[in-house]
Design an enzyme around this catalytic site. Structure first.
Site, PDB file in Angstrom:
ATOM      1  N   GLU A 207       1.108  -0.917   0.345  1.00 51.77           N
ATOM      2  CA  GLU A 207       0.535  -0.286  -0.249  1.00 51.77           C
ATOM      3  C   GLU A 207       0.859   1.251   0.504  1.00 51.77           C
ATOM      4  OE1 GLU A 207      -3.201  -0.526   3.403  1.00 51.77           O
ATOM      5  OE2 GLU A 207      -4.062  -1.879   1.987  1.00 51.77           O
ATOM      6  N   GLU A 353      -5.322  -7.482  -0.821  1.00 50.47           N
ATOM      7  CA  GLU A 353      -6.509  -7.426   0.427  1.00 50.47           C
ATOM      8  C   GLU A 353      -7.879  -7.038   0.307  1.00 50.47           C
ATOM      9  OE1 GLU A 353      -4.827  -5.184   2.787  1.00 50.47           O
ATOM     10  OE2 GLU A 353      -2.578  -5.519   3.520  1.00 50.47           O
TER      11      GLU A 353
END
Length: 654
Positions: A207, A353
């Site tokens: 991320e 995710e």
């Protein structure tokens, strides 16, 4: 590698014989030496187009979960304070988890490299097999368990420092952790496990994110700047693959990307309005790949792109504030941000995710089901967030006792786990998922090479050339002859090219008709379609159909629209406004255009949910908001400079 694989086959055979002799569950048949010769000797994976395949070219489906803790200050899996590492691992395998994404930190890798180990938080009463082991030895012990139960592993550098909140830091360098140490940490762990095909993938950094207002943020462009995530990911991947050219490397996106006509130097504004940038989840914005793709040269066949996506209980993104479903999420969010990479055959996608709590917000449940269905429809690879019940935002697949599964959540996930013939499919060619004697899983060898039924590798026939009808200034209706397939066509990708440009997927439909909207007047387009089946096989594209939109006008009395202009806020030298467009006709419209005239000195700087044109101030619809049913409305926003005004807005529909 041959010796290691031979030992694994022998161990599986011995375990199966032992079970048979003691009256246990009968083990799956072990292939005879002659039959096993066709099965790859190792389990390394590679990329072909938008698929991941084994060394024999068989398509595989990576379907798993995340288990965090090694990334945090504990430097070991969470849950080992009460749960047993062997039981948890076996339970995942029996439930169909064929790969586990393991968050770690660069700091941990550097500590392992230096041989410095702290005390780990493990309950040795619950885990007697871990007594006396440091964090690296525990990780190695767990890898052996994964090999025993047929699970594969993906490493993910979740943060620079070993910190439970380390993922909040937007980039891969922090404090003493420099970019070079980030690369060196990856090189060390790659070299340590380069002969171990239990670890088949490396997610280079979790991320990357940040906005231009942040002191530090990740961008994606063609520079070699320290904060350019694209350059960093490319560099790290090349250094990893120089050591092990067989491991998959996963590259995530970042948070924002400049809108058309903007640059990374453009000022940032309210992220809910985002006139200068496209926003998405951390790691989920892959729009930059279209302009600046990752180039790994001879090792391009190891590249997988990996976006993240979440629902409104994690963060209430703007697209959750209006009615949505799988189609609107695909068109408005998933396709423009990352799904286009799969649909255009650029590379495979692994959604690293996704997940969340169920039963608390109907929008959350609707989003999770829609994404699950997209994953299954396209056979997108995925690792569900998360196994851990102590994930505050999402909860886990396990409940607080670290033994009991959340059956409601698992039932939602189960269709997105690889299954064949009523059994879960692992990624190990010799060891069935669940281990020797498993009653719930099979191995890749059993799936493809040990006399079992082969996979569907037959692509549908090419669809017929589309015909175009009802051509207007902003739309047309396409119809084509259906494809045929040995198991059945599940959908069609619609491809569109403008002028002499490259074709890209603009929609996926289940039938043989598509209403194209949001086109530009007096513009030449070429449309084609291709079919896909349930196994993910994709046909060749049909012959293209050239369509040139009309110049506009039309005069259809059944169509009409109105537009309302509203100033939202103003300040010295500028203002923000919103225009609502309503279909006042009796039939659906396929597009709209509005125009107005400002007083001298007042101009429009940027527009969102619309396309700014000329003469005067003219704004037409974008692809996702052109089609309006009778009585329906949409809106777009703008930022202007000069004195705020309330002009009369003219509107036309097509």
């Amino acid at each position: 590698m041959f010796d290691r694989q031979a030992r694994r086959r022998l161990a599986a055979a011995v375990a199966g014989l032992a079970l048979a002799l003691t009256g246990g569950v009968t083990a799956p048949a072990v292939a005879a030496p002659g039959a096993a010769a066709a099965v790859p000797a190792s389990d390394w994976l590679h990329v072909q187009g938008n698929q991941i395949v084994d060394e024999a070219g068989n398509p595989v489906w990576l379907t798993g979960t995340n288990w965090f803790g090694f990334n945090a200050s504990e430097r070991v899996f969470h849950g080992l304070w009460s749960g047993n590492i062997t039981e948890i691992t076996r339970s995942m395998a029996n439930r169909g988890i064929n790969i586990v994404r393991v968050p770690i930190s660069t700091q941990l890798l550097l500590e392992w490299k230096a041989g410095t180990f702290g005390t780990v938080n493990v309950n040795t009463y619950a885990n007697p097999e871990l007594a006396g082991k440091n964090s690296l030895q525990i990780f190695d012990f767990w890898l052996q368990l994964c090999e025993q139960y047929g699970i594969k592993v993906m490493l993910d550098v979740h943060s620079a420092e070993a910190d439970n909140s380390g993922h909040i830091h937007p980039v891969w360098y922090k404090g003493a952790i420099t970019p070079e140490l980030f690369y060196q940490g990856w090189e060390w762990v790659t070299n340590r496990y380069k002969a171990n095909d239990t670890i088949v993938a490396m997610d280079i950094k979790n991320e990357p994110h940040g906005t231009p207002n942040d002191t530090t943020r990740a961008k994606w462009d063609g520079t070699t700047d320290i904060d350019n995530w694209k350059h960093t990911a490319e560099t790290a991947a090349k250094r990893i693959l120089a050591i092990n050219p067989n491991v998959l490397v996963l590259v995530e996106g970042q948070e924002i990307y400049p809108r058309e006509g903007e640059t990374w130097s453009s000022p940032n504004t309210d992220p809910d309005l985002s006139p200068n940038y496209y926003y998405n989840w951390w790691g989920g914005n892959m729009r930059g790949v279209r302009d600046h793709p990752i180039n790994l040269g001879a090792n391009q066949d190891q590249l997988v792109y990996s976006p993240h996506d979440y629902g409104p209980l994690v963060f209430n993104q703007p697209w959750f504030d209006k009615p949505f479903d799988k189609t609107t999420l695909t068109n408005d969010v998933w396709r423009p941000n990352w799904l286009y990479l799969h649909e255009n055959g650029t590379a495979p996608l692994l959604i690293g995710e996704w997940g969340g709590r169920l039963g608390q917000d109907p929008r959350q449940d609707k989003w999770m089901t829609a994404l699950r269905d997209l994953i299954v429809e396209h056979r997108l690879h995925q690792t569900f967030w998360v196994l851990n019940p102590n994930s505050g935002d999402t909860g886990g697949l396990l409940l607080d006792d670290w033994k009991t599964w959340d059956e409601q959540k698992y039932a939602l996930l189960k269709p997105a786990l690889w299954q064949h013939g009523g059994k879960f499919v692992g990624l190990d060619h010799q060891v069935p998922l669940g281990g020797a004697g498993s009653t719930t899983g099979i191995s890749l060898g059993q799936r493809y090479g040990d006399g079992g039924e082969g996979g569907d590798t037959t692509a549908p026939t090419a669809p017929g050339q589309p015909t175009a009808s009802n051509v207007t200034a902003t739309g047309t209706t396409l119809t084509w002859t259906a494809s045929t397939d040995n198991t059945g066509v599940t959908g069609y990708d619609v491809l569109r090219a403008t002028g002499s440009g490259a074709a890209s997927v603009v929609a996926t439909v289940s039938g043989t008709t598509y209403a194209a909207t949001g086109l530009t007047p007096s513009t030449a387009y070429t449309f084609s379609v291709r079919a896909r089946d349930a196994a993910g096989n994709v046909s060749a594209a049909s012959a293209g159909r050239a369509v040139t939109t009309t110049a506009g006008g039309g005069g259809d009395e059944d169509r009409g629209c109105s537009a309302t202009y509203k100033t939202i806020s103003s300040w010295t030298g500028g203002f923000q406004a919103e225009v609502t467009v309503r279909n006042t006709g009796t039939t659906a419209s396929s597009g709209w255009s509005v125009n107005w005239t400002y007083p001298s000195g007042t101009t429009v700087g940027s527009v969102w949910n619309g396309v700014l044109g000329t003469p005067a101030v003219t704004v037409r619809n974008v692809a996702h908001n052109g089609a309006l049913a009778a009585g329906a409305s949409t809106s777009f926003g703008l930022i202007g400079s000069g004195a705020a005004a309330t002009p009369t807005v003219n509107c036309s529909a097509s």
